[in-house]
Design a protein around this motif. Structure first.
Motif, PDB file in Angstrom:
ATOM      1  N   ILE A  72      65.856  -2.854  74.629  1.00 40.41           N
ATOM      2  CA  ILE A  72      66.382  -3.972  73.731  1.00 40.41           C
ATOM      3  C   ILE A  72      65.355  -4.838  73.047  1.00 40.41           C
ATOM      4  CG2 ILE A  72      68.107  -5.699  73.696  1.00 40.41           C
ATOM      5  CD1 ILE A  72      69.491  -4.502  75.840  1.00 40.41           C
ATOM      6  N   VAL A  73      64.394  -5.258  73.892  1.00 43.24           N
ATOM      7  CA  VAL A  73      63.288  -6.235  73.359  1.00 43.24           C
ATOM      8  C   VAL A  73      62.744  -5.469  72.196  1.00 43.24           C
ATOM      9  CG1 VAL A  73      60.928  -7.172  74.223  1.00 43.24           C
ATOM     10  CG2 VAL A  73      62.924  -7.358  75.799  1.00 43.24           C
ATOM     11  N   GLU A  74      62.385  -4.262  72.097  1.00 45.25           N
ATOM     12  CA  GLU A  74      61.744  -3.621  71.267  1.00 45.25           C
ATOM     13  C   GLU A  74      62.674  -3.438  70.098  1.00 45.25           C
ATOM     14  OE1 GLU A  74      58.495  -2.871  70.761  1.00 45.25           O
ATOM     15  OE2 GLU A  74      58.196  -3.560  72.919  1.00 45.25           O
ATOM     16  N   ALA A  75      63.849  -3.367  70.207  1.00 46.17           N
ATOM     17  CA  ALA A  75      64.592  -3.178  69.078  1.00 46.17           C
ATOM     18  C   ALA A  75      64.931  -4.269  68.296  1.00 46.17           C
ATOM     19  CB  ALA A  75      66.317  -2.711  69.480  1.00 46.17           C
ATOM     20  N   VAL A  76      65.052  -5.434  69.110  1.00 44.58           N
ATOM     21  CA  VAL A  76      65.244  -6.795  68.558  1.00 44.58           C
ATOM     22  C   VAL A  76      64.085  -7.175  67.645  1.00 44.58           C
ATOM     23  CG1 VAL A  76      65.217  -9.297  68.967  1.00 44.58           C
ATOM     24  CG2 VAL A  76      66.916  -7.780  70.134  1.00 44.58           C
ATOM     25  N   ALA A  77      62.689  -6.915  68.410  1.00 48.20           N
ATOM     26  CA  ALA A  77      61.656  -7.237  67.687  1.00 48.20           C
ATOM     27  C   ALA A  77      61.360  -6.324  66.197  1.00 48.20           C
ATOM     28  CB  ALA A  77      60.432  -7.103  68.415  1.00 48.20           C
ATOM     29  N   GLY A 327      78.086 -10.491  62.196  1.00 50.56           N
ATOM     30  CA  GLY A 327      77.349  -9.248  61.913  1.00 50.56           C
ATOM     31  C   GLY A 327      75.830  -9.334  62.050  1.00 50.56           C
ATOM     32  N   HIS A 328      75.218 -10.507  62.691  1.00 51.03           N
ATOM     33  CA  HIS A 328      73.694 -10.916  62.555  1.00 51.03           C
ATOM     34  C   HIS A 328      73.078  -9.631  62.811  1.00 51.03           C
ATOM     35  CE1 HIS A 328      70.035 -12.732  63.271  1.00 51.03           C
ATOM     36  NE2 HIS A 328      70.471 -13.769  62.543  1.00 51.03           N
ATOM     37  N   PRO A 329      72.085  -9.198  62.001  1.00 56.89           N
ATOM     38  CA  PRO A 329      71.186  -7.851  62.070  1.00 56.89           C
ATOM     39  C   PRO A 329      70.626  -7.932  63.542  1.00 56.89           C
ATOM     40  CG  PRO A 329      70.112  -9.521  60.273  1.00 56.89           C
ATOM     41  CD  PRO A 329      71.544 -10.202  60.773  1.00 56.89           C
ATOM     42  N   VAL A 330      69.815  -8.919  63.897  1.00 51.84           N
ATOM     43  CA  VAL A 330      69.180  -9.112  65.309  1.00 51.84           C
ATOM     44  C   VAL A 330      70.171  -8.801  66.306  1.00 51.84           C
ATOM     45  CG1 VAL A 330      67.657 -10.376  66.609  1.00 51.84           C
ATOM     46  CG2 VAL A 330      67.454 -10.280  64.272  1.00 51.84           C
ATOM     47  N   ALA A 331      71.315  -9.396  66.242  1.00 49.84           N
ATOM     48  CA  ALA A 331      72.471  -9.256  67.397  1.00 49.84           C
ATOM     49  C   ALA A 331      72.660  -7.761  67.344  1.00 49.84           C
ATOM     50  CB  ALA A 331      73.572 -10.323  67.265  1.00 49.84           C
ATOM     51  N   ALA A 332      73.039  -7.161  66.091  1.00 40.50           N
ATOM     52  CA  ALA A 332      73.543  -5.630  66.102  1.00 40.50           C
ATOM     53  C   ALA A 332      72.628  -4.825  66.413  1.00 40.50           C
ATOM     54  CB  ALA A 332      73.993  -5.702  64.542  1.00 40.50           C
ATOM     55  N   ALA A 333      71.259  -5.103  66.178  1.00 34.21           N
ATOM     56  CA  ALA A 333      70.132  -4.188  66.793  1.00 34.21           C
ATOM     57  C   ALA A 333      70.254  -4.241  68.301  1.00 34.21           C
ATOM     58  CB  ALA A 333      68.986  -4.764  66.106  1.00 34.21           C
ATOM     59  N   ALA A 334      70.282  -5.279  69.026  1.00 28.83           N
ATOM     60  CA  ALA A 334      70.456  -5.566  70.322  1.00 28.83           C
ATOM     61  C   ALA A 334      71.958  -4.563  70.851  1.00 28.83           C
ATOM     62  CB  ALA A 334      70.531  -7.122  70.576  1.00 28.83           C
ATOM     63  N   ALA A 335      72.591  -4.800  70.291  1.00 28.19           N
ATOM     64  CA  ALA A 335      73.944  -4.122  70.623  1.00 28.19           C
ATOM     65  C   ALA A 335      74.008  -2.510  70.671  1.00 28.19           C
ATOM     66  CB  ALA A 335      75.249  -4.606  69.785  1.00 28.19           C
ATOM     67  N   LEU A 336      73.031  -2.313  69.384  1.00 27.17           N
ATOM     68  CA  LEU A 336      73.046  -0.729  69.325  1.00 27.17           C
ATOM     69  C   LEU A 336      72.127  -0.081  70.264  1.00 27.17           C
ATOM     70  CD1 LEU A 336      72.592  -0.395  65.345  1.00 27.17           C
ATOM     71  CD2 LEU A 336      74.267   0.508  66.823  1.00 27.17           C
ATOM     72  N   ALA A 337      71.088  -1.111  70.628  1.00 30.57           N
ATOM     73  CA  ALA A 337      70.022  -0.581  71.693  1.00 30.57           C
ATOM     74  C   ALA A 337      70.706  -0.596  73.199  1.00 30.57           C
ATOM     75  CB  ALA A 337      68.760  -1.480  71.722  1.00 30.57           C
ATOM     76  N   ASN A 338      71.598  -1.490  73.413  1.00 31.57           N
ATOM     77  CA  ASN A 338      72.574  -1.756  74.546  1.00 31.57           C
ATOM     78  C   ASN A 338      73.238  -0.485  74.635  1.00 31.57           C
ATOM     79  OD1 ASN A 338      73.329  -3.272  76.705  1.00 31.57           O
ATOM     80  ND2 ASN A 338      75.250  -3.322  75.427  1.00 31.57           N
TER      81      ASN A 338
END
Length: 458
Positions: A72-77, A327-338
């Motif tokens: 998740i850390v990497e996806a968010v970054a 639909g914040h892109p960073v939050a969505a990226a975290a959710a997808l990695a989750n």
């Protein structure tokens, strides 16, 4: 044994006096030296003095995949490097679009429309506002009353808080009173009443309230499958499904509040259908959606409701609601990695494997003299204490739980006291050996607090 408080910790605690925490007593701001949590790994947290503890509440029902997941850390970054923000009013972005489609594919029934929010409270508020919007579009402006339950918790925004039924927390806070109605919660069954009779009574509570208000006036019934912050109250068998049937019979929308129970807490992505047999009209979620790494919530709306609005009058009907961070892109990226972690680690299967052990070990505490009830569903539990059943005293029992929490922290376990119940919702990655350690420390805390009380009676 807890280590001595360092000067560094004391410095952070001094700065913390400027942080008005949720549910804080404003007359004593700065008086409490809170634990400073510095790190997290797996099911553990470590405070600023180096004490390592099992995270019994899983943050606040939310750290489902555990602390410190590099995926998740990497996806968010990576997402922050590509795109930090976009306006959801006029455009979309790949993470939000992909997440919406993926969530729709996991959701029960025809919940194919995903409205992104900032958290659970705003998801619930959005669901209630959509219920009002829906009835306005259908030419039913009087159909605006909401039914909820005593003991329920639906959030801290104005409308969501009004639908919450934890009465102590409503003190000194203005609420919507003319449109929100609370029915009794499905708590402990009275002595001598069968489970079937108790369920009949609770269903009658809902139907009688709808009839009292008038089906033409009631917009929605909102319910958590398990009342989480109310102390992990588990309804009787068939209750949720029968409530849904009552709502359908009277044309009342059924809103499932799965802010806590979704994303693996009960062993499924969503509990409404897979655990309780219900296809709700709307469903709210947050917490486990990103495992707490980044704030995000979501409201799922059924295709049926959208079709009803279109059929009422085929003209534009804008739902004038939304958030800067929908639909914040960073939050969505975290959710997808989750969600990727859920799949790659087979977390739902893991919960199915360890949940019976979690329940078995916690039920062993039921024989302790201070334990009134042990309620467990999936990987959420409430161990309710009562020091004297013949002389009920909520404040006494609440203070006892605070002492239990203090002792457990000294021995390596963080609890969440909720009134007279010790609430547990550990990360879903917990193992059977870690469950054994959790229960052992909790038992020690209960017995030590009990012994202190009996050796030093008030």
């Amino acid at each position: 044994m807890a280590k001595e408080t360092t000067e560094e910790t004391k410095g952070i605690q001094a700065k913390d006096r400027h942080f008005l925490h949720p549910w804080e007593d404003v007359t004593t701001i700065g008086a409490e030296a809170r634990m400073v949590i510095a790190r997290g790994d797996g099911i553990y947290i470590t405070d600023s003095d180096g004490n390592r503890l099992i995270d019994g509440p899983g943050g606040m029902w939310c750290v489902n995949v555990g602390h410190g997941r590099e995926e998740i850390v990497e996806a968010v970054a990576a997402q922050m490097r590509d795109l930090t923000y976009y306006s959801p009013w006029s455009a979309t972005a790949p993470p939000a679009a992909v997440l919406a489609e993926r969530l729709a594919g996991l959701a029960p029934g025809d919940l194919n429309n995903v409205f992104f929010t900032t958290g659970g409270s705003t998801a619930v508020d959005s669901a209630l506002r959509f219920a009002f919007f829906y009835n306005n579009c259908l030419g039913r402006p009087e159909k605006k009353h909401i039914i909820s339950r005593v003991g329920a918790y639906h959030g801290s925004t104005h409308l969501a808080a009004s639908c919450s039924g934890k009465m102590l927390e409503k003190a000194n806070m203005d609420m919507v009173e003319d449109r929100v109605h609370l029915i009794p919660n499905p708590a402990l069954r009275p002595a001598g009443m069968s489970p079937e009779e108790f369920c009949d009574q609770k269903i009658a509570d809902l139907e009688n309230k709808i009839i009292e208000l008038g089906p033409d006036k009631v917009a929605a019934f909102i319910a958590e499958p398990v009342l989480a912050s109310g102390g992990v109250i588990i309804p009787p068998e068939g209750y949720y499904r029968r409530c849904h049937k009552v709502c359908r019979r009277h044309d009342v929308l059924f809103i499932a509040d799965e802010v806590v129970t979704a994303f693996g807490r009960l062993g499924h992505y969503f509990a409404s259908k897979d655990v309780f047999g219900v296809d709700p009209d709307m469903l709210t979620t947050a917490k486990g959606l990103t495992s707490g790494y980044v704030p995000m919530g979501a409201l799922f709306i059924s295709d049926r409701l959208m079709a009803d609005i279109k059929a009422a009058r085929n003209e534009p009907k804008s739902f004038f609601s939304g958030f800067t961070y929908s639909g914040h892109p960073v939050a969505a990226a975290a959710a997808l990695a989750n969600l990727d972690i859920f799949e790659h680690d087979a977390l739902l299967e893991h919960v199915g494997n360890v949940a019976p052990h979690f329940e078995k070990r916690l039920q062993e505490l039921a024989d302790l003299p201070m334990v009134r009830d042990v309620r467990v569903k999936g990987l959420m539990a409430g161990v309710e204490c009562c020091l004297d059943r013949d002389k009920p005293d909520e404040e006494r029992d609440m203070n006892f739980l605070l002492k239990v929490d203090e002792i457990c922290q000294e021995n390596g376990l963080l609890l969440r006291p909720v009134y007279s119940s010790a609430v547990l919702s550990p990360p879903l990655t917990i193992t059977t050996a870690q469950i054994d350690a959790l229960v052992r420390i909790l038992k020690q805390g209960l017995e030590a607090a009990w012994n202190q009380r009996t050796s030093n009676p008030v």
